[in-house]
Design an enzyme around this catalytic site. Structure first.
Site, PDB file in Angstrom:
ATOM      1  N   SER A 324     -46.078  -3.075 -25.009  1.00 48.61           N
ATOM      2  CA  SER A 324     -45.985  -2.461 -26.331  1.00 48.61           C
ATOM      3  C   SER A 324     -45.386  -1.066 -26.262  1.00 48.61           C
ATOM      4  O   SER A 324     -44.599  -0.665 -27.127  1.00 48.61           O
ATOM      5  CB  SER A 324     -47.371  -2.405 -26.974  1.00 48.61           C
ATOM      6  OG  SER A 324     -47.924  -3.701 -27.108  1.00 48.61           O
ATOM      7  N   HIS A 376     -48.663   3.326 -27.182  1.00 44.39           N
ATOM      8  CA  HIS A 376     -47.701   3.257 -28.281  1.00 44.39           C
ATOM      9  C   HIS A 376     -47.116   4.638 -28.577  1.00 44.39           C
ATOM     10  O   HIS A 376     -45.907   4.791 -28.722  1.00 44.39           O
ATOM     11  CB  HIS A 376     -48.388   2.711 -29.539  1.00 44.39           C
ATOM     12  CG  HIS A 376     -48.996   1.362 -29.348  1.00 44.39           C
ATOM     13  ND1 HIS A 376     -49.878   0.802 -30.258  1.00 44.39           N
ATOM     14  CD2 HIS A 376     -48.867   0.449 -28.353  1.00 44.39           C
ATOM     15  CE1 HIS A 376     -50.256  -0.390 -29.833  1.00 44.39           C
ATOM     16  NE2 HIS A 376     -49.655  -0.618 -28.680  1.00 44.39           N
TER      17      HIS A 376
END
Length: 523
Positions: A324, A376
């Site tokens: 991610s 992230h």
């Protein structure tokens, strides 16, 4: 030779007769346009004496010969009104030695190859064009994206197989169910997920007054929390904590590669499914836009930077894995590309709103338990900084500083680049690549090339390159500081940063913290 001899008054050898040139015999009562002598002369010796072009009888006799002999008249003219056409006899020739044409002769090409224009300079041969591909293969293959995807799928299959071998089920069912539908987190730690106790000395573990035990990779109940740190971490093990030891004991755990390997691990089918869906669409298109090496650099740097940031500020008892962070770095490139080409977009504001909305939703989802929002955030920040350094400058800015509006593909050879070398627009001395190329050679040439590269630059050019250099220096310094802080501090040096990765609901922010339940177990 016949024409040459004709205009010199006669043939040097006997001219061909009708018996030699025609497949049938010339009738005797026909008027032949060619006399039987050694030249086209009459008794007076004038070469045009017998060719009375204005005579009606002669034209009539020649037309009769043409009509009787078919469309090809030996030694005659098709148009008698053309007084300048040569009256040269033709010789029969069989172009097929065996008497029959080759097979499929009617399908043979009848066009001549185009000849290069005399006004154009000679260049390299043009490669034959390929047939246009259809479907997914119509675009250029994103080799880096596909390679990473294949590796991640293979690793996930290995996770499921190994979890089935150790626990009897490919997904975790006990002691709790994995909502991502995948293997247990203990197995993921054993296969290389980012787990701080396997990487450095951690408070309450290395300084525990009693032996500190961990869940085993094959744990299916809380009674299976009987493995040492070395057994849980795997990869030839790590030094186990000594009861009553100190946080400064050495050697300590140092599996630094857990900042890299987690990019290829995933927690479950839902996790890998969403990530690969984005990777095979958005990431693949970005690779085709910026080129494979730029894409690979941003992908790996964003993933590593995200895991380093999470290692400093996420809960130390929480494992983390997935690509991610890398995908958030690629998403940052999309933001930069949109801003760089803002004036060329048909609906730039709509695209910006959609991107910002999607990023906001992703960060909000990162606040849920089990997700590392720091990966992230770190990946997105690294994507922005690295994108400023390696991506082509905005077209509007390039025009103001005197550079051409080169597309990305003109620099990288990515999908969409023209196959004609003459169509590639270049601006010598306008890029760092040209600067290094110019520095090959003698010392004097290097000095002159360096001066030529910087000479005459506009102030805006210097400002923009300072911004790009500043972004590069910032991420390098930030990475060094994060690594130093990770190994220097045994706990997080930011008391509120954990709230960026969790919501204060139902004790979500307490999950992942190492707390001693009794003398032998831990949560």
């Amino acid at each position: 030779m016949a024409a040459h001899s004709y205009y010199n008054g006669g043939y040097s050898s006997n001219p061909p007769t009708y018996e030699q040139t025609l497949p049938h015999t010339e009738p005797a009562d026909r008027v032949s346009p060619v006399s039987q002598g050694h030249g086209y002369t009459d008794n007076s010796g004038h070469p045009y004496a017998t060719a009375d072009y204005g005579s009606h009888e002669l034209r009539h006799s020649q037309q009769s010969i043409a009509s009787d002999q078919g469309p090809y008249v030996a030694g005659g003219r098709f148009n008698e009104a053309d007084y300048y056409s040569d009256n040269i006899p033709l010789k029969a020739h069989n172009q097929y030695p065996d008497g029959s044409p080759p097979p499929n002769w009617m399908q043979q090409p009848t066009q001549y190859a185009p000849e290069p224009s005399a006004m154009e300079p000679a260049g390299p041969p043009i490669a034959p064009t390929r047939r246009q591909k259809k479907g997914i293969f119509k675009k250029k293959i994103a080799w880096v994206t596909y390679t990473f995807t294949i590796a991640q799928v293979i690793v996930f299959i290995v996770e499921l197989v190994k979890n089935a071998q150790l626990t009897g089920s490919p997904i975790e069912l006990h002691p709790q169910f994995n909502p991502m539908i995948g293997p247990s987190p203990y197995l993921q730690i054993n296969m290389g997920a980012r787990y701080t106790p396997c990487m450095k000395n951690v408070d309450k573990i290395q300084n525990s007054p009693v032996e500190f035990l961990f869940p085993c990779p094959n744990a299916t109940s809380t009674a299976d929390y009987v493995c040492s740190l070395s057994e849980l971490c795997g990869f030839n093990g790590v030094p186990n904590p000594v009861p009553g030891g100190s946080l400064d004991d050495h050697p300590g755990p140092n599996q630094w590669f857990r900042f890299i390997i987690p990019m290829f691990l995933h927690t479950g089918i839902i996790h890998i499914g969403f990530n690969l869906l984005v990777q095979m669409t958005m990431a693949a298109d970005m690779e085709r836009t910026v080129g494979w090496w730029r894409f690979a650099f941003v992908y790996l740097a964003s993933g590593i930077w995200g895991f380093v940031l999470g290692g400093n500020y996420a809960a130390q008892g929480e494992s983390s894995c997935g690509c991610s962070g890398s995908l958030f770095g690629i998403l940052a490139l999309y933001i930069l590309d949109l801003l760089y080409t803002w004036g060329e977009r048909a609906s730039a504001w709509a695209e910006l709103v959609i991107m910002v909305f999607g990023i906001a939703i992703s960060f909000v989802l990162g606040l849920l338990p089990g997700l590392d929002n720091f990966s992230h955030i770190g990946g997105f920040v690294m994507g922005l900084a690295s994108g400023l350094c390696i991506m082509r400058s905005p077209n509007a800015l390039r025009e103001r500083i005197g550079l051409v509006r080169n597309p990305y593909v003109a620099m990288t050879g990515a999908a969409g680049a023209s196959t004609d070398p003459g169509n590639k627009v270049t601006n010598p001395g306008s890029s760092i690549a040209e600067f290094f190329k110019a520095h090959k050679g003698s010392k004097s040439s290097k000095d002159s090339s360096a001066l030529a590269f910087f000479k005459g630059r506009k102030p805006l050019w210097w400002v923009w390159w300072l911004v790009r250099l500043g972004a590069l220096v910032a991420v390098l310094i930030g990475f060094i500081l994060l690594i130093v802080d990770f190994y220097k501090y045994h706990t997080s040096n930011c008391s509120w940063c954990y709230r960026l990765s969790c919501l204060p609901i139902n004790n979500w922010c307490e999950q992942g913290k190492i707390t001693v339940v009794n003398t032998t177990t831990t949560n």
